[in-house]
Design a protein around this motif. Structure first.
Motif, mmCIF file in Angstrom:
data_model
loop_
_atom_site.group_PDB
_atom_site.id
_atom_site.type_symbol
_atom_site.label_atom_id
_atom_site.label_comp_id
_atom_site.label_asym_id
_atom_site.label_seq_id
_atom_site.Cartn_x
_atom_site.Cartn_y
_atom_site.Cartn_z
ATOM 1 N N ILE A 237 1.032 9.449 -5.629
ATOM 2 C CA ILE A 237 1.399 10.823 -5.288
ATOM 3 C C ILE A 237 2.274 11.440 -6.363
ATOM 4 O O ILE A 237 2.068 12.585 -6.775
ATOM 5 C CB ILE A 237 2.084 10.852 -3.913
ATOM 6 C CG1 ILE A 237 1.058 10.603 -2.810
ATOM 7 C CG2 ILE A 237 2.782 12.196 -3.682
ATOM 8 C CD1 ILE A 237 1.665 10.413 -1.440
ATOM 9 N N PHE A 238 3.251 10.681 -6.832
ATOM 10 C CA PHE A 238 4.179 11.213 -7.831
ATOM 11 C C PHE A 238 3.749 10.909 -9.257
ATOM 12 O O PHE A 238 4.489 11.173 -10.189
ATOM 13 C CB PHE A 238 5.590 10.688 -7.558
ATOM 14 C CG PHE A 238 6.173 11.180 -6.279
ATOM 15 C CD1 PHE A 238 6.506 12.511 -6.128
ATOM 16 C CD2 PHE A 238 6.361 10.323 -5.206
ATOM 17 C CE1 PHE A 238 7.041 12.984 -4.945
ATOM 18 C CE2 PHE A 238 6.896 10.783 -4.006
ATOM 19 C CZ PHE A 238 7.235 12.122 -3.883
ATOM 20 N N GLN A 239 2.569 10.326 -9.411
ATOM 21 C CA GLN A 239 1.993 10.005 -10.715
ATOM 22 C C GLN A 239 2.969 9.195 -11.561
ATOM 23 O O GLN A 239 3.195 9.486 -12.733
ATOM 24 C CB GLN A 239 1.564 11.282 -11.441
ATOM 25 C CG GLN A 239 0.478 12.014 -10.701
ATOM 26 C CD GLN A 239 0.111 13.326 -11.345
ATOM 27 O OE1 GLN A 239 0.780 13.785 -12.250
ATOM 28 N NE2 GLN A 239 -0.957 13.932 -10.870
ATOM 29 N N LEU A 240 3.499 8.159 -10.974
ATOM 30 C CA LEU A 240 4.398 7.249 -11.684
ATOM 31 C C LEU A 240 3.560 6.117 -12.283
ATOM 32 O O LEU A 240 2.520 5.746 -11.768
ATOM 33 C CB LEU A 240 5.440 6.665 -10.733
ATOM 34 C CG LEU A 240 6.347 7.691 -10.052
ATOM 35 C CD1 LEU A 240 7.215 6.973 -9.024
ATOM 36 C CD2 LEU A 240 7.197 8.392 -11.072
ATOM 37 N N TYR A 241 4.064 5.570 -13.372
ATOM 38 C CA TYR A 241 3.312 4.480 -14.030
ATOM 39 C C TYR A 241 4.070 3.192 -13.970
ATOM 40 O O TYR A 241 5.110 2.927 -13.978
ATOM 41 C CB TYR A 241 2.990 4.835 -15.463
ATOM 42 C CG TYR A 241 2.065 6.036 -15.548
ATOM 43 C CD1 TYR A 241 0.724 5.885 -15.301
ATOM 44 C CD2 TYR A 241 2.552 7.294 -15.840
ATOM 45 C CE1 TYR A 241 -0.132 6.974 -15.360
ATOM 46 C CE2 TYR A 241 1.709 8.389 -15.900
ATOM 47 C CZ TYR A 241 0.371 8.203 -15.671
ATOM 48 O OH TYR A 241 -0.472 9.282 -15.724
ATOM 49 N N ARG B 80 0.825 -1.214 0.000
ATOM 50 C CA ARG B 80 0.000 0.000 0.000
ATOM 51 C C ARG B 80 0.857 1.262 0.000
ATOM 52 O O ARG B 80 0.515 2.253 -0.653
ATOM 53 C CB ARG B 80 -0.937 0.007 1.197
ATOM 54 C CG ARG B 80 -2.105 -0.959 1.022
ATOM 55 C CD ARG B 80 -3.094 -0.825 2.135
ATOM 56 N NE ARG B 80 -2.514 -1.485 3.323
ATOM 57 C CZ ARG B 80 -2.909 -1.274 4.558
ATOM 58 N NH1 ARG B 80 -3.856 -0.408 4.814
ATOM 59 N NH2 ARG B 80 -2.349 -1.914 5.560
ATOM 60 N N LEU B 81 1.995 1.217 0.703
ATOM 61 C CA LEU B 81 2.911 2.352 0.707
ATOM 62 C C LEU B 81 3.429 2.642 -0.697
ATOM 63 O O LEU B 81 3.424 3.795 -1.148
ATOM 64 C CB LEU B 81 4.079 2.091 1.656
ATOM 65 C CG LEU B 81 5.215 3.113 1.600
ATOM 66 C CD1 LEU B 81 4.747 4.454 2.152
ATOM 67 C CD2 LEU B 81 6.429 2.606 2.347
ATOM 68 N N PHE B 82 3.868 1.600 -1.406
ATOM 69 C CA PHE B 82 4.372 1.802 -2.765
ATOM 70 C C PHE B 82 3.282 2.311 -3.696
ATOM 71 O O PHE B 82 3.536 3.158 -4.561
ATOM 72 C CB PHE B 82 4.981 0.520 -3.316
ATOM 73 C CG PHE B 82 6.337 0.216 -2.743
ATOM 74 C CD1 PHE B 82 7.247 1.223 -2.460
ATOM 75 C CD2 PHE B 82 6.718 -1.085 -2.504
ATOM 76 C CE1 PHE B 82 8.491 0.950 -1.937
ATOM 77 C CE2 PHE B 82 7.966 -1.379 -1.984
ATOM 78 C CZ PHE B 82 8.848 -0.358 -1.704
ATOM 79 N N ASN B 83 2.061 1.809 -3.535
ATOM 80 C CA ASN B 83 0.959 2.313 -4.363
ATOM 81 C C ASN B 83 0.668 3.774 -4.068
ATOM 82 O O ASN B 83 0.389 4.560 -4.988
ATOM 83 C CB ASN B 83 -0.297 1.468 -4.140
ATOM 84 C CG ASN B 83 -0.225 0.143 -4.848
ATOM 85 O OD1 ASN B 83 0.470 -0.002 -5.849
ATOM 86 N ND2 ASN B 83 -0.921 -0.838 -4.310
ATOM 87 N N ASN B 84 0.726 4.174 -2.799
ATOM 88 C CA ASN B 84 0.513 5.579 -2.453
ATOM 89 C C ASN B 84 1.606 6.471 -3.025
ATOM 90 O O ASN B 84 1.328 7.557 -3.533
ATOM 91 C CB ASN B 84 0.436 5.747 -0.943
ATOM 92 C CG ASN B 84 -0.859 5.236 -0.365
ATOM 93 O OD1 ASN B 84 -1.847 5.088 -1.071
ATOM 94 N ND2 ASN B 84 -0.849 4.951 0.919
#
Length: 65
Positions: free
Chosen positions: A61-65, A53-57
């Protein structure tokens, strides 16, 4: 994130510790080891879910794909 997860991990640790002690006194060392390993696996699964969940957040937040 709340402190509920800390209480859950502590409760699992206390429960596993008590079961480990009782089973060792009863002469069931093999089952005691399995209970300890099962407790570790449950806690690790909880922590892995939190890290996921941390990595998904961070990704959101940084709009990474």
């Amino acid at each position: 994130m709340s402190v509920d997860i800390i209480f859950k991990i502590a409760a699992i640790g206390i429960l596993v510790s008590v079961l480990n002690h009782v089973l060792n006194r009863a002469g069931r060392e093999e089952i005691s080891m399995m209970v300890t390993l099962a407790g570790i696996v449950v806690v690790l699964l909880m922590v892995i879910d939190m890290i996921s969940r941390l990595f998904n957040n961070v990704k959101n937040i940084f709009q990474l794909y």
